[in-house]
Design an enzyme around this catalytic site. Structure first.
Site, PDB file in Angstrom:
ATOM      1  N   ASP A 129       0.790  -1.237   0.000  1.00 35.53           N
ATOM      2  CA  ASP A 129       0.000   0.000   0.000  1.00 35.53           C
ATOM      3  C   ASP A 129       0.825   1.291   0.000  1.00 35.53           C
ATOM      4  OD1 ASP A 129      -2.636  -1.050  -0.041  1.00 35.53           O
ATOM      5  OD2 ASP A 129      -2.399  -1.667   2.047  1.00 35.53           O
ATOM      6  N   ASP A 188      -6.331  -3.399  -6.819  1.00 34.51           N
ATOM      7  CA  ASP A 188      -6.004  -2.120  -6.182  1.00 34.51           C
ATOM      8  C   ASP A 188      -4.517  -1.752  -6.349  1.00 34.51           C
ATOM      9  OD1 ASP A 188      -7.861  -3.915  -4.990  1.00 34.51           O
ATOM     10  OD2 ASP A 188      -8.090  -2.673  -3.224  1.00 34.51           O
TER      11      ASP A 188
HETATM   12  N1  GLY Z   1      -7.467  -0.910  -1.264  1.00 36.15           N
HETATM   13  C1  GLY Z   1      -8.501  -1.390  -0.437  1.00 36.15           C
HETATM   14  C2  GLY Z   1      -9.843  -0.940  -0.855  1.00 36.15           C
HETATM   15  O1  GLY Z   1     -10.051  -0.392  -1.913  1.00 36.15           O
HETATM   16  O2  GLY Z   1     -10.750  -1.148  -0.081  1.00 36.15           O
END
Ligand code: GLY
Length: 411
Positions: A129, A188
């Site tokens: 992330d 993501d």
């Molecule tokens: N990256 C996690 C979400 O979009 O919930």
């Protein structure tokens, strides 16, 4: 009751949905956003004093660390997270957007203060992330103030993120220590590539760019179905590089199209085109845009249900965050694509509808700007609530709309 109000609102606004003529008054929306953010800044110390929980969401760790960023509301209480949480960079980014729009140094001071609280993440290699955390905070700040230290943080973070790349799979591993998956990669993760592309631009070291391209290409090959919808979580064999599972974590089912995931893909491939000018990324973004906007379950107000295949549509929660990410991406895509006029129209309609029907009243909701987002419906977590990333991408979309109107560069 809450649902009834929302459904009624949507029915009413539906009449005006497809009239693109009525423009959003960006000045007024930013003035309101400033008011709400002041409310939030006042609420943060109060939430700290009452000890709001830190560990929400999917990022591991964080317990015992300083709570640095507001993430959502939990039964009306402001929920703060530590820098480790995947959403920690959005509030600093929001403060930078307010500075960008207003030029007011008070926002710069707040943005610097909250950005500094994320810095420790530059050495955190246990999740993917990094882009969300560091690029939305330091990256947005660097674009605006060109600070040499911010540049160092971005480069350091890119080096840390690169350690998660496996040449056997050709992708960056998303999560560690998940019982269900060995080498999970979520759609993501496309969003984290911006940090890597930027790091190559800042250093001239092409290794970051190469990793980003490999991840984007491998994801394009494996994550998408023939209709250009995407799976959420793929599992890879870390030795052979083969895909072993195609699943979901936050979507309705393994074979469904989780709305925010579709929006991350759209934004991700549009951004990849920005840095590479590789036509295949542009085409991929166009196909994803078509899937999202021409789908039979795309609502009249263009704010997606949490999943395109959620079985109870139209009585399923919306995800304003997916709408905000999609709108911001479509504004960027509009400058590259032959379909640019159409994308801009859709983005304008999304922004208009979010503005008219999904915003919090001033002074309410601890200062969040948008209501009605959905974090994870399958785990019944953060359903129909404000989320910091909805606010971040909504403000980014508004800024992009203004720049397009004024014929200014987006970046
Ligand atoms: N990256 C996690 C979400 O979009 O919930």
């Amino acid at each position: 009751m809450k649902k009834t109000i929302l459904m009624t609102m949507i029915a009413v606004t539906g009449i005006a949905m497809n009239s693109y003529a009525q423009k959003v008054k960006v000045n007024k929306v930013f003035a309101d956003a400033e008011k709400q953010t002041k409310v939030m800044l006042a609420e943060i110390p109060k939430a700290k004093a009452t000890g709001s929980a830190a560990t929400v969401g999917v990022s591991p760790g964080g317990a015992g660390q300083e709570l640095v960023s507001p993430r959502t509301l939990d039964s009306g209480r402001l929920k703060l997270v530590s820098s480790r949480d995947w959403t920690s960079g959005f509030f600093p980014g929001q403060l930078w957007f307010l500075y960008e729009y207003t030029g007011n140094n008070e926002w710069k001071t707040e943005a610097e203060k909250y950005t500094a609280k994320i810095e420790r993440e530059k050495t955190n290699g246990i999740t993917h992330d990094m882009g969300f955390k560091v690029y939305c905070s330091f990256g947005t700040g660097y674009r605006l103030i060109n600070d040499a230290h911010y540049k160092e943080v971005i480069i350091h973070s890119a080096k840390t993120l690169s350690t998660r790349f496996n040449p056997n799979t050709g992708v960056i591993k998303s999560w560690d220590n998940r019982a269900k998956w060995k080498t999970p990669v979520i759609i993501d993760n496309m969003m984290n590539l911006e940090l890597l592309f930027a790091a190559t631009q800042l250093t001239g070291d092409s290794s970051f760019h190469k990793i980003a391209v490999s991840h984007a290409n491998t994801t394009m090959q494996n994550h998408f179905r023939s209709d250009y919808s995407s799976y959420h979580v793929l599992d890879y064999d870390s030795i052979t590089g083969k895909v072993t599972q195609k699943t979901t974590h936050q979507g309705y089912s393994n074979e469904s199209a989780w709305s925010r995931g579709q929006a991350w893909g759209l934004y991700g491939y549009t951004m990849c085109y920005r840095f590479t000018k590789d036509e295949k990324y542009l085409q991929q973004a166009e196909k994803i845009a078509a899937f999202m906007t021409k789908h039979k379950n795309f609502p009249k107000d263009f704010v997606p249900y949490y999943d395109y295949d959620a079985p109870g549509i139209p009585n399923e929660p919306r995800d304003a965050s997916a709408a905000a990410v999609m709108a911001s991406a479509l504004y960027e895509l509009s400058i590259y694509s032959k379909n640019g006029r159409e994308y801009k129209k859709i983005a304008n309609a999304v922004v208009k509808n979010l503005t008219n029907s999904y915003r919090s009243a001033i002074g309410e909701n601890k200062g969040f700007i948008l209501l009605h987002s959905t974090g994870s419906k399958p785990s019944n977590s953060e359903v129909d609530v404000p989320l910091n990333y909805a606010d971040y991408y909504y403000l980014e979309a508004l800024l992009r709309s203004k720049k397009l109107k004024e014929k200014k560069p987006l970046f």
